[in-house]
Design a protein around this motif. Sequence first.
Motif, mmCIF file in Angstrom:
data_model
loop_
_atom_site.group_PDB
_atom_site.id
_atom_site.type_symbol
_atom_site.label_atom_id
_atom_site.label_comp_id
_atom_site.label_asym_id
_atom_site.label_seq_id
_atom_site.Cartn_x
_atom_site.Cartn_y
_atom_site.Cartn_z
ATOM 1 N N ALA A 138 37.940 61.203 36.411
ATOM 2 C CA ALA A 138 36.735 60.383 36.254
ATOM 3 C C ALA A 138 37.099 58.912 36.070
ATOM 4 C CB ALA A 138 35.909 60.880 35.075
ATOM 5 N N LEU A 139 38.141 58.643 35.298
ATOM 6 C CA LEU A 139 38.607 57.269 35.126
ATOM 7 C C LEU A 139 39.010 56.680 36.472
ATOM 8 C CD1 LEU A 139 39.596 54.843 33.419
ATOM 9 C CD2 LEU A 139 41.796 56.055 33.196
ATOM 10 N N HIS A 140 39.736 57.449 37.254
ATOM 11 C CA HIS A 140 40.222 56.957 38.542
ATOM 12 C C HIS A 140 39.097 56.811 39.577
ATOM 13 C CE1 HIS A 140 44.466 58.604 37.425
ATOM 14 N NE2 HIS A 140 44.169 57.467 36.817
ATOM 15 N N GLY A 153 43.884 43.631 37.254
ATOM 16 C CA GLY A 153 45.268 43.596 37.720
ATOM 17 C C GLY A 153 45.327 43.373 39.215
ATOM 18 N N ARG A 154 46.556 43.370 39.757
ATOM 19 C CA ARG A 154 46.778 43.191 41.198
ATOM 20 C C ARG A 154 47.262 44.516 41.775
ATOM 21 N NH1 ARG A 154 51.305 39.731 41.709
ATOM 22 N NH2 ARG A 154 51.823 40.242 39.549
ATOM 23 N N PRO A 155 46.382 45.247 42.444
ATOM 24 C CA PRO A 155 46.769 46.584 42.919
ATOM 25 C C PRO A 155 47.926 46.566 43.924
ATOM 26 C CG PRO A 155 44.393 46.296 42.977
ATOM 27 C CD PRO A 155 44.968 44.952 42.706
ATOM 28 N N ALA A 156 47.930 45.606 44.833
ATOM 29 C CA ALA A 156 48.987 45.561 45.847
ATOM 30 C C ALA A 156 50.331 45.273 45.194
ATOM 31 C CB ALA A 156 48.668 44.489 46.888
ATOM 32 N N GLY A 157 51.327 46.096 45.530
ATOM 33 C CA GLY A 157 52.654 45.913 44.963
ATOM 34 C C GLY A 157 52.829 46.460 43.564
ATOM 35 N N ALA A 199 43.077 52.078 41.314
ATOM 36 C CA ALA A 199 42.080 52.516 40.345
ATOM 37 C C ALA A 199 42.475 51.963 38.988
ATOM 38 C CB ALA A 199 42.018 54.046 40.305
ATOM 39 N N VAL A 200 41.619 52.166 38.000
ATOM 40 C CA VAL A 200 42.028 51.860 36.630
ATOM 41 C C VAL A 200 43.087 52.876 36.226
ATOM 42 C CG1 VAL A 200 41.347 51.659 34.217
ATOM 43 C CG2 VAL A 200 39.761 50.944 36.021
ATOM 44 N N VAL A 201 44.246 52.390 35.854
ATOM 45 C CA VAL A 201 45.341 53.231 35.373
ATOM 46 C C VAL A 201 45.427 53.061 33.862
ATOM 47 C CG1 VAL A 201 47.841 53.584 35.439
ATOM 48 C CG2 VAL A 201 46.604 53.066 37.545
ATOM 49 N N ALA A 229 46.634 49.401 30.193
ATOM 50 C CA ALA A 229 45.747 49.660 31.318
ATOM 51 C C ALA A 229 45.788 48.516 32.326
ATOM 52 C CB ALA A 229 44.317 49.858 30.812
ATOM 53 N N THR A 230 45.666 48.876 33.593
ATOM 54 C CA THR A 230 45.668 47.878 34.665
ATOM 55 C C THR A 230 45.070 48.516 35.913
ATOM 56 O OG1 THR A 230 47.057 46.247 35.817
ATOM 57 C CG2 THR A 230 47.984 48.453 35.526
ATOM 58 N N LEU A 231 45.051 47.784 37.007
ATOM 59 C CA LEU A 231 44.706 48.370 38.293
ATOM 60 C C LEU A 231 46.002 48.741 38.995
ATOM 61 C CD1 LEU A 231 41.847 46.089 39.678
ATOM 62 C CD2 LEU A 231 41.684 48.123 38.235
ATOM 63 N N GLY A 232 46.082 49.980 39.453
ATOM 64 C CA GLY A 232 47.305 50.426 40.102
ATOM 65 C C GLY A 232 47.104 51.763 40.780
ATOM 66 N N ASP A 233 48.201 52.396 41.109
ATOM 67 C CA ASP A 233 48.164 53.680 41.809
ATOM 68 C C ASP A 233 47.797 54.784 40.811
ATOM 69 O OD1 ASP A 233 48.792 56.111 43.150
ATOM 70 O OD2 ASP A 233 50.192 55.037 44.441
ATOM 71 N N PRO A 234 46.688 55.489 41.034
ATOM 72 C CA PRO A 234 46.283 56.521 40.072
ATOM 73 C C PRO A 234 47.301 57.646 39.915
ATOM 74 C CG PRO A 234 44.986 56.661 42.091
ATOM 75 C CD PRO A 234 45.744 55.378 42.161
#
Length: 337
Positions: A138-140, A153-157, A199-201, A229-234
Motif C-alpha cells: 500500500a505504501l508503494h 527524493g530523486r528516483p533516477a539513480g 515509490a515511497v521507500v 524514507a525517500t523516493l526509490g525502488d520499492p
Amino acid sequence: MSGPDGLDLAALDTFLAANVDGYRGGVTAELVSGGRSNLTYRVTDGTHVWILRRPPLGTLTPSAHDMGREFRVTAALAGTGVPVAPAVALADDSVLGVPFALTGFVDGIVVRSEDDLAALDDPTVHAVAFSLVDTLAALHAVDVTTGPLAGLGRPAGYLRRQVERWYGQWQRVATREIRDVDTHYRLLDDTCPAESDHAVVHGDFRIDNAILDAGHPATIRALVDWEMATLGDPLADLALHTVYGDPTFAPVLAGSAASTSSRMPSTAELVERYTVTSGRTVRHWAFHRGLAYLKAAVIAEGIHARHLRGDTRGEGFATIGEATAPLAAAGVVAVHA
C-alpha cells in the motif's frame, strides 16, 4: 526540571507551550528506546501523550537520523491509507541542540522480541506478517507524482546512490577491517541494475517498526521510524524486510529478534504475497538482497560504534557487533545467488 538523557525538560516545556495546542504544562518524559536508531521518548503533560524522536547521542552519520524528513513524510502520508502517527510539531536544533519531531501517541503493541511473538499463536503470527507486507504494498502504491511526496527524493539513480552511500557510511563507522564488506561493495557496484520503478521507500521496514492493534494484531495501527524514507525502488524495501528475517540479524536486537523467528513466514512466502498484493514483478532479486545485507551490516556496525563510544542508552547493545561480519558474508553469497 530533570529528565532522561537527551532531553532538556525546561526547554521542551517552553516549546510545547508555544507550539502544541492544549498543552497543560508540567511535562514529564521517559525513554522508550535508546540508541539503535533515533532516541524515542513518551512525553506527557498528565492529560495528553506524545512521542518525541530525536537523533542519538554522539557523532551522527550523514543523511541518517533526519528528523525533518521523518516529520514531513509522516505528515504527507496522513489520509493516504498508510497508517501513520499524527504529525504534531517539528523543532530545529535551537530547542534541544538537535532537531526533534513530535507525533501523537498511537496505542497498541510493538512486537520486538521472540518473547513478544510468543504471545501470538501461529495463525496470528502469519496474519501479522502478511498484513505487514500488504501495508508495504500500500505504501508503494501511494501517488508520488504530485504533492509533498513528489519532492522527497530523486528516483533516477537511486540504487547506484544506495550502493555508494552505504559503503561510504561503512568507511565512517567501521571499528575494524572486515574484508567481506569490500568484496560485497565491489560485487554490488559491478551488478547494479536500473530501477524497476519508483515509490515511497520506508528504508527500515520490519515488524518492530509497526504498532499493532492490541485486540487484533493483524491490524497495523501505525508504521514508525521514517527517518530514511525517500523516493526509490520499492524492491529495496521488500529485500531489506526479508533480510531482517535472516538469523544473522538477531544480535542487532539482543539475540532475540521477532523478525528472525522461525515462526515467521519464509522469504519466498513474503515475496509471493507482495507480488500478488502489489502486482509488481520482482527483478534483479540477487542484487536487491545483496544491497539489503550491506545496509543491515552497516547499520549493525554503526550501532556497535555508538555503543563503544558510550552513546547508547538501555540494554541489549553488547551483542550487536557480532552481527556485522555474518551479515556482510551473507551479502556476498546473496549477490552470487
